[in-house]
Design an enzyme around this catalytic site. Structure first.
Site, PDB file in Angstrom:
ATOM      1  N   GLY A 253      12.374   6.177   8.896  1.00  0.00           N
ATOM      2  CA  GLY A 253      12.297   6.030   7.440  1.00  0.00           C
ATOM      3  C   GLY A 253      11.692   4.686   7.131  1.00  0.00           C
ATOM      4  O   GLY A 253      10.963   4.116   7.941  1.00  0.00           O
TER       5      GLY A 253
ATOM      6  N   LEU B 170       4.895  -6.438  12.649  1.00  0.00           N
ATOM      7  CA  LEU B 170       6.293  -6.899  12.660  1.00  0.00           C
ATOM      8  C   LEU B 170       7.274  -5.759  12.401  1.00  0.00           C
ATOM      9  O   LEU B 170       6.936  -4.759  11.758  1.00  0.00           O
ATOM     10  CB  LEU B 170       6.505  -8.011  11.632  1.00  0.00           C
ATOM     11  N   ARG B 171       8.478  -5.943  12.948  1.00  0.00           N
ATOM     12  CA  ARG B 171       9.560  -4.983  12.673  1.00  0.00           C
ATOM     13  C   ARG B 171      10.439  -5.585  11.591  1.00  0.00           C
ATOM     14  O   ARG B 171      10.875  -6.743  11.725  1.00  0.00           O
ATOM     15  CB  ARG B 171      10.419  -4.787  13.934  1.00  0.00           C
ATOM     16  N   GLU B 172      10.706  -4.839  10.516  1.00  0.00           N
ATOM     17  CA  GLU B 172      11.645  -5.356   9.507  1.00  0.00           C
ATOM     18  C   GLU B 172      12.977  -5.613  10.194  1.00  0.00           C
ATOM     19  O   GLU B 172      13.389  -4.872  11.087  1.00  0.00           O
ATOM     20  CB  GLU B 172      11.832  -4.342   8.373  1.00  0.00           C
TER      21      GLU B 172
ATOM     22  N   GLU C 194      -0.636  -6.168  10.720  1.00  0.00           N
ATOM     23  CA  GLU C 194       0.660  -6.762  11.063  1.00  0.00           C
ATOM     24  C   GLU C 194       1.542  -5.713  11.734  1.00  0.00           C
ATOM     25  O   GLU C 194       1.631  -4.587  11.261  1.00  0.00           O
ATOM     26  CB  GLU C 194       1.324  -7.281   9.784  1.00  0.00           C
TER      27      GLU C 194
ATOM     28  N   CYS D 251       7.349   1.827   5.808  1.00  0.00           N
ATOM     29  CA  CYS D 251       6.095   1.881   6.572  1.00  0.00           C
ATOM     30  C   CYS D 251       5.836   3.231   7.241  1.00  0.00           C
ATOM     31  O   CYS D 251       4.925   3.953   6.835  1.00  0.00           O
ATOM     32  CB  CYS D 251       6.066   0.765   7.612  1.00  0.00           C
TER      33      CYS D 251
ATOM     34  N   LYS E  76      17.380   0.951   8.148  1.00  0.00           N
ATOM     35  CA  LYS E  76      17.770   0.637   9.521  1.00  0.00           C
ATOM     36  C   LYS E  76      18.557  -0.662   9.483  1.00  0.00           C
ATOM     37  O   LYS E  76      18.564  -1.361   8.455  1.00  0.00           O
ATOM     38  CB  LYS E  76      16.564   0.523  10.447  1.00  0.00           C
TER      39      LYS E  76
ATOM     40  N   THR F 274      -1.427  -2.702   5.500  1.00  0.00           N
ATOM     41  CA  THR F 274      -1.854  -1.523   6.264  1.00  0.00           C
ATOM     42  C   THR F 274      -2.688  -0.644   5.344  1.00  0.00           C
ATOM     43  O   THR F 274      -2.222  -0.261   4.269  1.00  0.00           O
ATOM     44  CB  THR F 274      -0.620  -0.745   6.765  1.00  0.00           C
TER      45      THR F 274
ATOM     46  N   THR G  15       0.868  -1.183   0.000  1.00  0.00           N
ATOM     47  CA  THR G  15       0.000   0.000   0.000  1.00  0.00           C
ATOM     48  C   THR G  15       0.906   1.235   0.000  1.00  0.00           C
ATOM     49  O   THR G  15       1.070   1.895   1.036  1.00  0.00           O
ATOM     50  CB  THR G  15      -0.939   0.028   1.226  1.00  0.00           C
TER      51      THR G  15
HETATM   52  N1  LIG Z   1       7.458  -4.168   5.601  1.00  0.00           N
HETATM   53  C1  LIG Z   1       7.036  -4.178   6.851  1.00  0.00           C
HETATM   54  O1  LIG Z   1       7.835  -4.225   7.804  1.00  0.00           O
HETATM   55  C2  LIG Z   1       5.563  -4.138   7.169  1.00  0.00           C
HETATM   56  C3  LIG Z   1       5.138  -4.270   8.500  1.00  0.00           C
HETATM   57  C4  LIG Z   1       3.782  -4.211   8.779  1.00  0.00           C
HETATM   58  C5  LIG Z   1       2.880  -3.971   7.764  1.00  0.00           C
HETATM   59  N2  LIG Z   1       3.315  -3.810   6.487  1.00  0.00           N
HETATM   60  C6  LIG Z   1       2.338  -3.566   5.431  1.00  0.00           C
HETATM   61  O2  LIG Z   1       2.301  -4.730   4.627  1.00  0.00           O
HETATM   62  C7  LIG Z   1       2.003  -4.387   3.267  1.00  0.00           C
HETATM   63  C8  LIG Z   1       3.079  -4.953   2.365  1.00  0.00           C
HETATM   64  O3  LIG Z   1       4.285  -4.291   2.665  1.00  0.00           O
HETATM   65  P1  LIG Z   1       5.686  -4.812   2.130  1.00  0.00           P
HETATM   66  O4  LIG Z   1       6.720  -4.015   2.828  1.00  0.00           O
HETATM   67  O5  LIG Z   1       5.709  -6.291   2.204  1.00  0.00           O
HETATM   68  O6  LIG Z   1       5.576  -4.362   0.603  1.00  0.00           O
HETATM   69  P2  LIG Z   1       6.417  -4.970  -0.620  1.00  0.00           P
HETATM   70  O7  LIG Z   1       6.303  -3.967  -1.693  1.00  0.00           O
HETATM   71  O8  LIG Z   1       7.748  -5.414  -0.114  1.00  0.00           O
HETATM   72  O9  LIG Z   1       5.605  -6.294  -1.017  1.00  0.00           O
HETATM   73  C9  LIG Z   1       4.387  -6.305  -1.708  1.00  0.00           C
HETATM   74  C10 LIG Z   1       4.468  -7.468  -2.684  1.00  0.00           C
HETATM   75  O10 LIG Z   1       3.168  -7.745  -3.225  1.00  0.00           O
HETATM   76  C11 LIG Z   1       3.333  -8.122  -4.596  1.00  0.00           C
HETATM   77  N3  LIG Z   1       2.017  -7.969  -5.242  1.00  0.00           N
HETATM   78  C12 LIG Z   1       1.351  -6.835  -5.536  1.00  0.00           C
HETATM   79  N4  LIG Z   1       0.131  -7.121  -6.068  1.00  0.00           N
HETATM   80  C13 LIG Z   1       0.033  -8.470  -6.101  1.00  0.00           C
HETATM   81  C14 LIG Z   1      -0.978  -9.380  -6.517  1.00  0.00           C
HETATM   82  N5  LIG Z   1      -2.145  -8.938  -7.003  1.00  0.00           N
HETATM   83  N6  LIG Z   1      -0.735 -10.699  -6.420  1.00  0.00           N
HETATM   84  C15 LIG Z   1       0.445 -11.157  -5.925  1.00  0.00           C
HETATM   85  N7  LIG Z   1       1.449 -10.344  -5.523  1.00  0.00           N
HETATM   86  C16 LIG Z   1       1.233  -9.017  -5.593  1.00  0.00           C
HETATM   87  C17 LIG Z   1       4.408  -7.195  -5.095  1.00  0.00           C
HETATM   88  O11 LIG Z   1       5.012  -7.693  -6.274  1.00  0.00           O
HETATM   89  C18 LIG Z   1       5.362  -7.182  -3.898  1.00  0.00           C
HETATM   90  O12 LIG Z   1       6.341  -8.201  -3.991  1.00  0.00           O
HETATM   91  C19 LIG Z   1       1.902  -2.867   3.243  1.00  0.00           C
HETATM   92  O13 LIG Z   1       0.561  -2.491   3.411  1.00  0.00           O
HETATM   93  C20 LIG Z   1       2.707  -2.455   4.467  1.00  0.00           C
HETATM   94  O14 LIG Z   1       2.327  -1.199   4.963  1.00  0.00           O
HETATM   95  C21 LIG Z   1       4.639  -3.920   6.158  1.00  0.00           C
END
Ligand SMILES: NC(=O)c1ccc[n+]([C@@H]2O[C@H](COP(=O)([O-])OP(=O)(O)OC[C@H]3O[C@@H](n4cnc5c(N)ncnc54)[C@H](O)[C@@H]3O)[C@@H](O)[C@H]2O)c1
Length: 444
Positions: free
Chosen positions: A260, A152-154, A150, A263, A326, A122, A86
């Site tokens: 940064g 989680l912390r990266e 979710e 998220c 980070k 999110t 998102t």
């Molecule tokens: N990264 C984090 O630490 C974290 C923590 C909590 C919440 N979130 C939330 O989780 C969500 C994902 O974040 P992220 O960091 O993993 O993003 P990201 O960009 O790393 O991963 C998203 C993945 O989804 C794939 N994708 C998109 N549309 C698709 C579809 N229709 N079918 C299959 N795959 C598809 C993309 O190719 C990409 O690999 C966001 O809303 C983010 O805010 C992330």
């Protein structure tokens, strides 16, 4: 259970691997063919501690597999996690909800038997109601939607998924709650994790509120760092002393260059925008102040480097330690480290960037910078060393300050993450600058 995880990025890949570790049969759906191929080969497409081990354990047995074919997942699974991205919308205000709407919109007509769709991405407050309408229109009857944000912390994604602080489920009915209890049963059976069952709107707000509070805490201590710089005080002592109060706490109170990553910046911005739309004006003012402090941190770090070099930034060779947003991840999305490197380069300095895990990503996204393949190479002949990402090997390795001091042209350290103990470094001959703290120099 047979489950699918749709979207296998920084959230989805660790989630899929952790679900297999819990004993489920898992199919991960990933649109990007190269990411999908890497995952199916049993490796993570990015650095995340513990991910390679889980993929290596569960992909070869077939308990975990990856595909680009959503139909395969719809046929296979009884519960579908939505973990797509998102990002911020093009105007930088709210979220671009395209990936979520596309994922649920494409899945809905493929669902031919009752099942549960569980949103983890999110999202904007109000999204669940919108997705429920899509499912009601295009899927068979008996498809429930749950919002399960979710936290989680990266860098700790696997650990946080297997050992979460809490599980939040926004549900509309008893069947959906049963599905969530079943998928997380091995975690809940341990008895130390609270399952917070609520309505979907509350689940959406919990996630945005959690990220906004974290950002507020970070910006608060960074605002105090600014105060300390002007007052000649030490923000590290301020953070320590106020954090002893249990109502305040020490976590998240390390001053530095600000937040940064993929998220917090987008989540605070999108929440503030949505709050404006629904008329929560005081909450908007609070979050805008938080963002304002955060924006000013790179500026403050630039000023510190300029002070170190007594204004002679142009032409200065900078050992620039860190590119990831980070430590613990190869993710460079909205990395304050790289933003600082860009600013210093614009002033005519020559940062030579080294990062133990994020070099490849940084090289690809920022080819304009010079890179070093090793820490020694980055340090060689540097006029100033900037510790830009808090990797432990930059601050904690025994003997590093002394060995590094021999390599650089001048032993000047700018620690924008406030992680080194200046005593160790000054003993080894360095002068140390940190945001909101007095400069420490070696004893004569
Ligand atoms: N990264 C984090 O630490 C974290 C923590 C909590 C919440 N979130 C939330 O989780 C969500 C994902 O974040 P992220 O960091 O993993 O993003 P990201 O960009 O790393 O991963 C998203 C993945 O989804 C794939 N994708 C998109 N549309 C698709 C579809 N229709 N079918 C299959 N795959 C598809 C993309 O190719 C990409 O690999 C966001 O809303 C983010 O805010 C992330």
């Amino acid at each position: 259970m047979r489950i699918s995880v749709i979207g296998c990025g920084h959230l989805g890949a660790p989630h899929a691997a952790a679900m297999a570790e819990l004993g489920h049969e898992v199919i991960g759906v990933e649109l990007d063919p190269s990411t999908c191929k890497t995952l199916q080969s049993g490796r993570g497409p990015f650095y995340e501690r513990g991910l390679d081990e889980l993929l290596g354990a569960h992909v070869p047995t077939g308990r975990l597999r990856f595909t680009g074919d959503l139909r395969e997942a719809a046929e296979f699974a009884d519960l579908h996690f939505i973990a797509v991205g998102t990002p911020l919308s093009a105007d930088g205000q709210g979220y671009d909800m395209g990936q979520v709407v596309d994922a649920v919109g494409s899945l809905a007509p493929l669902l031919t038997r009752p099942c549960t769709v569980v949103g983890k991405s999110t999202v904007t407050v109000g999204t669940v109601a919108r997705l429920e309408r899509i499912l009601a229109e295009h899927a068979v009857e008996g498809v429930d939607l749950v919002w399960n944000p979710e936290f989680l912390r990266e860098g700790h994604a696997v650990e946080d998924t297997l050992y979460p602080d809490r599980i939040v489920a926004g549900v509309s009915g008893a069947e959906a709650q049963k599905a969530i209890e079943a998928v997380y049963a091995p975690i809940l059976a341990r008895g130390d994790v609270e399952l917070i069952v609520t309505d979907p709107a509350t689940a959406e707000v919990i996630k945005s509120a959690a990220n906004s509070f974290l950002a507020t805490k970070i910006s608060f201590i960074n605002a105090m760092a600014e105060v300390c710089t002007l007052a000649g005080a030490d923000v590290r002592s301020v953070a320590h002393a106020i954090g002893i109060d249990h109502r305040i706490g020490h976590a998240g109170m390390r001053p530095g260059i600000g937040y940064g990553g993929g998220c917090l910046p987008k989540d605070v911005r999108a929440f503030a925008h949505r709050l404006g739309e629904i008329g929560a004006t005081r909450a908007v003012a609070l979050l805008e102040a938080v963002e304002g402090v955060n924006r000013g941190r790179v500026e403050a770090a630039v000023a510190l480097v300029e002070e170190t070099l007594e204004g002679r930034v142009a032409g200065a060779r900078i050992a620039f330690l860190g590119a990831a947003f980070k430590a613990g991840t190869s993710d460079i999305r909205n990395s304050p480290a790289l933003e600082l490197a860009d600013r210093l380069r614009a002033l005519g300095a020559q940062p030579v960037v080294y990062d133990p895990e994020a070099l490849e990503n940084a090289r690809r996204a920022h080819p304009e910078h010079s890179y070093a393949d090793t820490l020694d190479e980055a340090l060689a002949g540097a006029d100033v060393t900037v510790l830009a990402t808090e990797w432990p090997q930059f601050s904690k390795e025994p003997g590093l300050p002394a060995a590094a001091a021999r390599a650089v042209a001048a032993p000047r350290l700018v620690d924008i993450r406030t992680v080194v103990d200046p005593v160790d470094w000054t003993v080894a001959g360095w002068s140390v600058w940190q945001l909101g703290r007095p400069v420490r120099r070696p004893q004569a």
